[in-house]
Design a protein around this motif. Structure first.
Motif, PDB file in Angstrom:
ATOM      1  N   UNK A  92       0.859  -1.189   0.000  1.00  0.00           N
ATOM      2  CA  UNK A  92       0.000   0.000   0.000  1.00  0.00           C
ATOM      3  C   UNK A  92       0.893   1.237   0.000  1.00  0.00           C
ATOM      4  N   UNK A  93       1.447   1.550  -1.154  1.00  0.00           N
ATOM      5  CA  UNK A  93       2.410   2.642  -1.245  1.00  0.00           C
ATOM      6  C   UNK A  93       1.723   4.002  -1.299  1.00  0.00           C
ATOM      7  N   UNK A  94       2.493   5.011  -1.004  1.00  0.00           N
ATOM      8  CA  UNK A  94       1.976   6.377  -0.986  1.00  0.00           C
ATOM      9  C   UNK A  94       1.956   6.948  -2.388  1.00  0.00           C
ATOM     10  N   UNK A  98      -2.307  14.799  -8.435  1.00  0.00           N
ATOM     11  CA  UNK A  98      -1.738  15.855  -9.260  1.00  0.00           C
ATOM     12  C   UNK A  98      -2.398  17.211  -9.013  1.00  0.00           C
ATOM     13  N   UNK A  99      -3.699  17.226  -8.719  1.00  0.00           N
ATOM     14  CA  UNK A  99      -4.426  18.494  -8.600  1.00  0.00           C
ATOM     15  C   UNK A  99      -3.948  19.322  -7.406  1.00  0.00           C
ATOM     16  N   UNK A 100      -3.965  18.715  -6.228  1.00  0.00           N
ATOM     17  CA  UNK A 100      -3.676  19.497  -5.021  1.00  0.00           C
ATOM     18  C   UNK A 100      -2.459  18.990  -4.244  1.00  0.00           C
ATOM     19  N   UNK A 101      -1.689  18.093  -4.828  1.00  0.00           N
ATOM     20  CA  UNK A 101      -0.483  17.543  -4.204  1.00  0.00           C
ATOM     21  C   UNK A 101      -0.770  16.871  -2.857  1.00  0.00           C
ATOM     22  N   UNK A 102      -2.010  16.418  -2.671  1.00  0.00           N
ATOM     23  CA  UNK A 102      -2.385  15.744  -1.430  1.00  0.00           C
ATOM     24  C   UNK A 102      -1.866  14.309  -1.474  1.00  0.00           C
ATOM     25  N   UNK A 103      -1.314  13.845  -0.353  1.00  0.00           N
ATOM     26  CA  UNK A 103      -0.765  12.486  -0.266  1.00  0.00           C
ATOM     27  C   UNK A 103      -1.821  11.529   0.264  1.00  0.00           C
ATOM     28  N   UNK A 104      -1.863  10.348  -0.336  1.00  0.00           N
ATOM     29  CA  UNK A 104      -2.767   9.289   0.125  1.00  0.00           C
ATOM     30  C   UNK A 104      -2.129   7.944  -0.208  1.00  0.00           C
ATOM     31  N   UNK A 105      -2.827   6.873   0.069  1.00  0.00           N
ATOM     32  CA  UNK A 105      -2.343   5.524  -0.210  1.00  0.00           C
ATOM     33  C   UNK A 105      -3.132   4.934  -1.377  1.00  0.00           C
ATOM     34  N   UNK A 106      -2.496   4.016  -2.130  1.00  0.00           N
ATOM     35  CA  UNK A 106      -3.149   3.425  -3.301  1.00  0.00           C
ATOM     36  C   UNK A 106      -4.454   2.741  -2.925  1.00  0.00           C
ATOM     37  N   UNK A 107      -4.427   1.953  -1.860  1.00  0.00           N
ATOM     38  CA  UNK A 107      -5.619   1.187  -1.496  1.00  0.00           C
ATOM     39  C   UNK A 107      -6.754   2.067  -0.971  1.00  0.00           C
ATOM     40  N   UNK A 108      -6.508   3.365  -0.750  1.00  0.00           N
ATOM     41  CA  UNK A 108      -7.591   4.281  -0.384  1.00  0.00           C
ATOM     42  C   UNK A 108      -8.570   4.477  -1.542  1.00  0.00           C
ATOM     43  N   UNK A 109      -8.127   4.179  -2.771  1.00  0.00           N
ATOM     44  CA  UNK A 109      -8.978   4.344  -3.946  1.00  0.00           C
ATOM     45  C   UNK A 109      -9.787   3.092  -4.273  1.00  0.00           C
ATOM     46  N   UNK A 110      -9.599   2.032  -3.531  1.00  0.00           N
ATOM     47  CA  UNK A 110     -10.341   0.789  -3.782  1.00  0.00           C
ATOM     48  C   UNK A 110     -11.782   0.947  -3.302  1.00  0.00           C
ATOM     49  N   UNK A 116      -9.209  -2.944  -7.963  1.00  0.00           N
ATOM     50  CA  UNK A 116      -8.477  -1.710  -8.213  1.00  0.00           C
ATOM     51  C   UNK A 116      -7.488  -1.967  -9.341  1.00  0.00           C
ATOM     52  N   UNK A 117      -7.622  -1.250 -10.437  1.00  0.00           N
ATOM     53  CA  UNK A 117      -6.766  -1.453 -11.605  1.00  0.00           C
ATOM     54  C   UNK A 117      -5.808  -0.288 -11.725  1.00  0.00           C
ATOM     55  N   UNK A 118      -4.521  -0.611 -11.769  1.00  0.00           N
ATOM     56  CA  UNK A 118      -3.485   0.385 -11.955  1.00  0.00           C
ATOM     57  C   UNK A 118      -2.948   0.270 -13.372  1.00  0.00           C
ATOM     58  N   UNK A 119      -2.925   1.373 -14.085  1.00  0.00           N
ATOM     59  CA  UNK A 119      -2.418   1.385 -15.452  1.00  0.00           C
ATOM     60  C   UNK A 119      -1.131   2.181 -15.472  1.00  0.00           C
TER      61      UNK A 119
END
Length: 124
Positions: A92-94, A98-110, A116-119
């Protein structure tokens, strides 16, 4: 902190050393077989009634070289230290939006029950 890092590197080297030495021995044996094959081809060329055309074997494609051993060591080290392993949970990497430079984790989008598909594309 540097002491802990040095100890960790020493442990990694000790774990990787047997695999690396096995690969080095295999490269050496493959080169030995190539040398042996070259000797047999030279013996065959000395025969007068040879039907086969002469075979050209180059010395530039040796497996047991410093460059190949460095590449094998680097590959073993990268494989050992990677975060993703077969059969284990996904890392679960950070990531940075791009819009607001806010940091989150990949699995937060699941989303629930959706993959969850990463391209990973490239622009050339």
């Amino acid at each position: 902190m540097n002491t802990i890092k040095a100890i960790k590197n020493a442990i990694v080297c000790l774990v990787l050393l047997p695999r690396f030495l096995m690969a080095a021995v295999m490269f050496w044996l493959l080169d030995f077989l190539c040398i042996r094959k070259r000797v047999f081809f030279r013996m065959k060329e000395q025969e007068v009634d040879a039907i086969d055309p002469p075979v050209c074997i180059s010395d530039s494609n040796r497996l047991f070289s410093m460059e190949s051993l460095k590449a094998v060591w680097h590959g073993h080290k990268l494989d050992f230290l990677k975060a993703a392993h077969l059969g284990h949970g996904a890392p679960n990497t950070e990531v940075v939006q791009l819009e607001d430079q806010q940091r989150s984790r990949i699995l937060d989008y699941a989303k629930d029950k959706r993959p969850l598909i990463l391209n990973f594309g490239s622009c050339t």
